[in-house]
Every structure is written in structure tokens, then in C-alpha cells.
Design a protein around this motif. Structure first.
Motif, PDB file in Angstrom:
ATOM      1  N   UNK A  32     -19.162 -18.907   4.925  1.00 25.50           N
ATOM      2  CA  UNK A  32     -20.176 -17.851   5.177  1.00 25.50           C
ATOM      3  C   UNK A  32     -20.012 -16.520   5.447  1.00 25.50           C
ATOM      4  N   UNK A  33     -20.855 -15.771   5.396  1.00 30.98           N
ATOM      5  CA  UNK A  33     -20.548 -14.053   5.783  1.00 30.98           C
ATOM      6  C   UNK A  33     -21.019 -13.455   4.188  1.00 30.98           C
ATOM      7  N   UNK A  34     -20.076 -12.524   4.376  1.00 34.06           N
ATOM      8  CA  UNK A  34     -20.318 -11.505   3.182  1.00 34.06           C
ATOM      9  C   UNK A  34     -19.234 -11.118   2.363  1.00 34.06           C
ATOM     10  N   UNK A  35     -19.565 -10.728   1.102  1.00 35.72           N
ATOM     11  CA  UNK A  35     -18.366 -10.783  -0.030  1.00 35.72           C
ATOM     12  C   UNK A  35     -18.541  -9.341  -0.604  1.00 35.72           C
ATOM     13  N   UNK A  36     -17.479  -8.541  -0.582  1.00 35.59           N
ATOM     14  CA  UNK A  36     -17.362  -7.143  -1.298  1.00 35.59           C
ATOM     15  C   UNK A  36     -17.162  -7.609  -2.789  1.00 35.59           C
ATOM     16  N   UNK A  37     -17.710  -6.904  -3.547  1.00 36.16           N
ATOM     17  CA  UNK A  37     -17.536  -7.004  -5.113  1.00 36.16           C
ATOM     18  C   UNK A  37     -16.759  -5.617  -5.117  1.00 36.16           C
ATOM     19  N   UNK A  38     -15.464  -5.417  -5.416  1.00 37.62           N
ATOM     20  CA  UNK A  38     -14.899  -3.907  -5.268  1.00 37.62           C
ATOM     21  C   UNK A  38     -15.168  -3.463  -6.745  1.00 37.62           C
ATOM     22  N   UNK A  39     -15.082  -2.087  -6.730  1.00 36.68           N
ATOM     23  CA  UNK A  39     -14.915  -1.253  -7.944  1.00 36.68           C
ATOM     24  C   UNK A  39     -13.613  -1.271  -8.585  1.00 36.68           C
ATOM     25  N   UNK A  40     -13.423  -1.193  -9.697  1.00 37.10           N
ATOM     26  CA  UNK A  40     -12.173  -1.412 -10.446  1.00 37.10           C
ATOM     27  C   UNK A  40     -11.290  -0.215  -9.826  1.00 37.10           C
ATOM     28  N   UNK A  41     -11.904   1.135  -9.595  1.00 37.00           N
ATOM     29  CA  UNK A  41     -10.866   2.119  -9.439  1.00 37.00           C
ATOM     30  C   UNK A  41     -10.217   1.818  -7.788  1.00 37.00           C
ATOM     31  N   UNK A  42     -10.969   1.070  -7.199  1.00 34.18           N
ATOM     32  CA  UNK A  42     -10.611   0.834  -5.558  1.00 34.18           C
ATOM     33  C   UNK A  42      -9.430  -0.224  -5.833  1.00 34.18           C
ATOM     34  N   UNK A  43      -9.483  -1.172  -6.603  1.00 30.41           N
ATOM     35  CA  UNK A  43      -8.332  -2.157  -6.882  1.00 30.41           C
ATOM     36  C   UNK A  43      -7.029  -1.241  -7.255  1.00 30.41           C
ATOM     37  N   UNK A  44      -7.060  -0.486  -8.285  1.00 34.11           N
ATOM     38  CA  UNK A  44      -6.100   0.461  -8.859  1.00 34.11           C
ATOM     39  C   UNK A  44      -5.617   1.207  -7.776  1.00 34.11           C
ATOM     40  N   UNK A  45      -6.370   1.856  -6.992  1.00 31.94           N
ATOM     41  CA  UNK A  45      -5.889   2.848  -5.846  1.00 31.94           C
ATOM     42  C   UNK A  45      -4.817   1.976  -4.881  1.00 31.94           C
ATOM     43  N   UNK A  46      -5.202   0.780  -4.739  1.00 33.30           N
ATOM     44  CA  UNK A  46      -4.377   0.137  -3.781  1.00 33.30           C
ATOM     45  C   UNK A  46      -3.081  -0.143  -4.495  1.00 33.30           C
ATOM     46  N   UNK A  47      -3.256  -0.705  -5.803  1.00 33.88           N
ATOM     47  CA  UNK A  47      -1.969  -1.202  -6.217  1.00 33.88           C
ATOM     48  C   UNK A  47      -1.208  -0.039  -6.716  1.00 33.88           C
ATOM     49  N   UNK A  48      -1.585   1.402  -6.585  1.00 37.40           N
ATOM     50  CA  UNK A  48      -0.844   2.609  -6.952  1.00 37.40           C
ATOM     51  C   UNK A  48      -0.051   2.700  -5.733  1.00 37.40           C
ATOM     52  N   UNK A  49      -0.541   2.155  -4.459  1.00 35.50           N
ATOM     53  CA  UNK A  49       0.196   2.561  -3.139  1.00 35.50           C
ATOM     54  C   UNK A  49       1.441   2.035  -3.049  1.00 35.50           C
ATOM     55  N   UNK A  50       1.724   0.817  -3.916  1.00 33.45           N
ATOM     56  CA  UNK A  50       2.852   0.254  -3.443  1.00 33.45           C
ATOM     57  C   UNK A  50       4.192   0.664  -3.967  1.00 33.45           C
ATOM     58  N   UNK A  51       5.116   1.089  -3.160  1.00 33.98           N
ATOM     59  CA  UNK A  51       6.235   1.906  -3.514  1.00 33.98           C
ATOM     60  C   UNK A  51       7.169   1.180  -4.222  1.00 33.98           C
ATOM     61  N   UNK A  52       8.207   1.835  -4.845  1.00 33.92           N
ATOM     62  CA  UNK A  52       9.373   0.907  -5.704  1.00 33.92           C
ATOM     63  C   UNK A  52       9.999   0.166  -4.537  1.00 33.92           C
ATOM     64  N   UNK A  53      10.601  -0.810  -4.717  1.00 34.26           N
ATOM     65  CA  UNK A  53      11.219  -1.844  -4.037  1.00 34.26           C
ATOM     66  C   UNK A  53      10.094  -2.701  -3.293  1.00 34.26           C
ATOM     67  N   UNK A  54       8.930  -2.486  -3.250  1.00 37.41           N
ATOM     68  CA  UNK A  54       7.985  -3.278  -2.398  1.00 37.41           C
ATOM     69  C   UNK A  54       7.011  -4.020  -3.218  1.00 37.41           C
ATOM     70  N   UNK A  55       6.368  -4.961  -3.063  1.00 40.42           N
ATOM     71  CA  UNK A  55       5.455  -5.681  -3.596  1.00 40.42           C
ATOM     72  C   UNK A  55       4.070  -5.920  -2.767  1.00 40.42           C
ATOM     73  N   UNK A  56       3.100  -6.566  -3.606  1.00 41.27           N
ATOM     74  CA  UNK A  56       1.912  -6.816  -2.771  1.00 41.27           C
ATOM     75  C   UNK A  56       1.421  -7.974  -3.485  1.00 41.27           C
ATOM     76  N   UNK A  57       0.344  -8.871  -2.912  1.00 42.19           N
ATOM     77  CA  UNK A  57      -0.111  -9.944  -3.799  1.00 42.19           C
ATOM     78  C   UNK A  57      -1.706  -9.558  -3.837  1.00 42.19           C
ATOM     79  N   UNK A  58      -2.266 -10.242  -4.699  1.00 41.42           N
ATOM     80  CA  UNK A  58      -3.633  -9.983  -5.002  1.00 41.42           C
ATOM     81  C   UNK A  58      -4.514 -10.470  -3.700  1.00 41.42           C
ATOM     82  N   UNK A  59      -4.042 -11.207  -3.095  1.00 39.70           N
ATOM     83  CA  UNK A  59      -4.615 -11.650  -1.784  1.00 39.70           C
ATOM     84  C   UNK A  59      -4.672 -10.545  -0.869  1.00 39.70           C
ATOM     85  N   UNK A  60      -3.317  -9.763  -0.630  1.00 40.03           N
ATOM     86  CA  UNK A  60      -3.175  -8.727   0.113  1.00 40.03           C
ATOM     87  C   UNK A  60      -4.126  -7.644   0.004  1.00 40.03           C
TER      88      UNK A  60
END
Length: 155
Positions: A32-60
Motif C-alpha cells: 500500500x501507499x504511493x509509487x513514483x514513476x521516475x523520469x528517464x533523466x532522473x535514473x540517468x542522473x543517479x547512474x552518473x553519480x557512481x564513481x569508478x570502483x563503486x557499484x549500485x543496484x537498480x534497487x538502490x
């Protein structure tokens, strides 16, 4: 009509982001609750923040998007689709000779699993991750970054 490029898809927000109430049909899966449907550029912006040597999961990324929009969850379907679009746009940018592209290969599926839908497939993502010092092992049919949890980036 010509097909849109990955870059065009990335830049087409289609009225997103949008927060919606989780309806009865979706509540069986998402609660229950709310769900955000993100904008493509928001997802891209977070992916761009991951520095070399680091990782992120789609769930993060989904957790960060939900927090940003004060939603219960971020849509797993659109977030995954937009990660693929960001990866395709990054490849197009690299083909044009751009150097500072989105390091999409650092975004993994849940459990540290490589994403077969990214450009160049599993082998391409594996090669790029190994070049950055990550160790990949085969677990059944899945390719997984060993100890990926130790290198997770803070978004």
C-alpha cells in the motif's frame, strides 16, 4: 517515421516524474501507499553519480527515487527500462566521441547480477567491470560481481 535514438528516448520525460497511489490491483505485489514513476533523466542522473570502483543496484536507485519523491516505492518496471535507455544513450554518446558518458555498467541488478539487456550484453558489462578491478563469477546462469556489497556507492 524514424525510430527514436536512445538519446531522444532519454530526453523525453513524457510528463514524468509522477507519483501515483498504489491501486488494489498493484497492492498485491507492491503493498500500500504511493509509487513514483521516475523520469528517464532522473535514473540517468543517479547512474552518473557512481564513481569508478563503486557499484549500485537498480534497487538502490529505486530506494533513492522513492525517498526523493516521498513515495513508498519507485516503479521497478520503468526504473529498469530507463536504466536500459540511459545505457543505450551512453553508448551513442561514446560512439560520437564523447568522453564523460554515464557509466551504466556500474549499475547492477538485484543481488549484484549483471544486466543482459545493456549494450554489448553480459560480456561487455563484465569486461568493463573487470577493467575497474571487480571480480565476476558465474552462479548458475547468472554472472555476479563477487562481494559487490563492499563497493556500493552512496546515492
Amino acid at each position: 517515421m524514424a525510430r527514436k535514438t536512445w538519446t531522444e528516448k532519454l530526453n523525453d520525460d513524457k510528463g514524468l516524474p509522477r507519483v501515483v497511489k498504489i491501486n488494489k490491483k498493484m497492492s498485491g505485489t507492491w503493498g500500500k501507499g504511493t509509487c513514483v514513476i521516475p523520469a528517464p533523466r532522473e535514473v540517468n542522473a543517479l547512474m552518473r553519480k557512481v564513481p569508478q570502483g563503486k557499484l549500485v543496484t537498480i534497487n538502490d536507485i529505486r530506494t533513492r527515487l522513492a525517498k526523493k519523491h516521498h513515495a513508498t516505492i519507485a516503479c521497478p518496471i520503468t526504473t529498469g527500462i530507463f536504466a536500459r535507455i540511459a545505457a543505450g544513450a551512453a553508448e551513442e554518446a561514446a560512439e560520437r566521441g564523447e568522453k564523460n558518458t554515464t557509466p551504466y555498467w556500474r549499475t547492477l541488478k538485484q543481488g549484484g547480477v549483471l544486466n543482459e539487456k545493456y549494450p554489448r550484453g553480459i560480456e561487455g558489462q563484465k569486461r568493463l567491470l573487470e577493467e575497474e578491478g571487480h571480480v565476476i563469477e558465474q552462479r548458475g546462469k547468472r554472472s555476479v560481481v563477487v562481494d559487490y556489497e563492499k563497493t556500493l556507492a552512496k546515492l
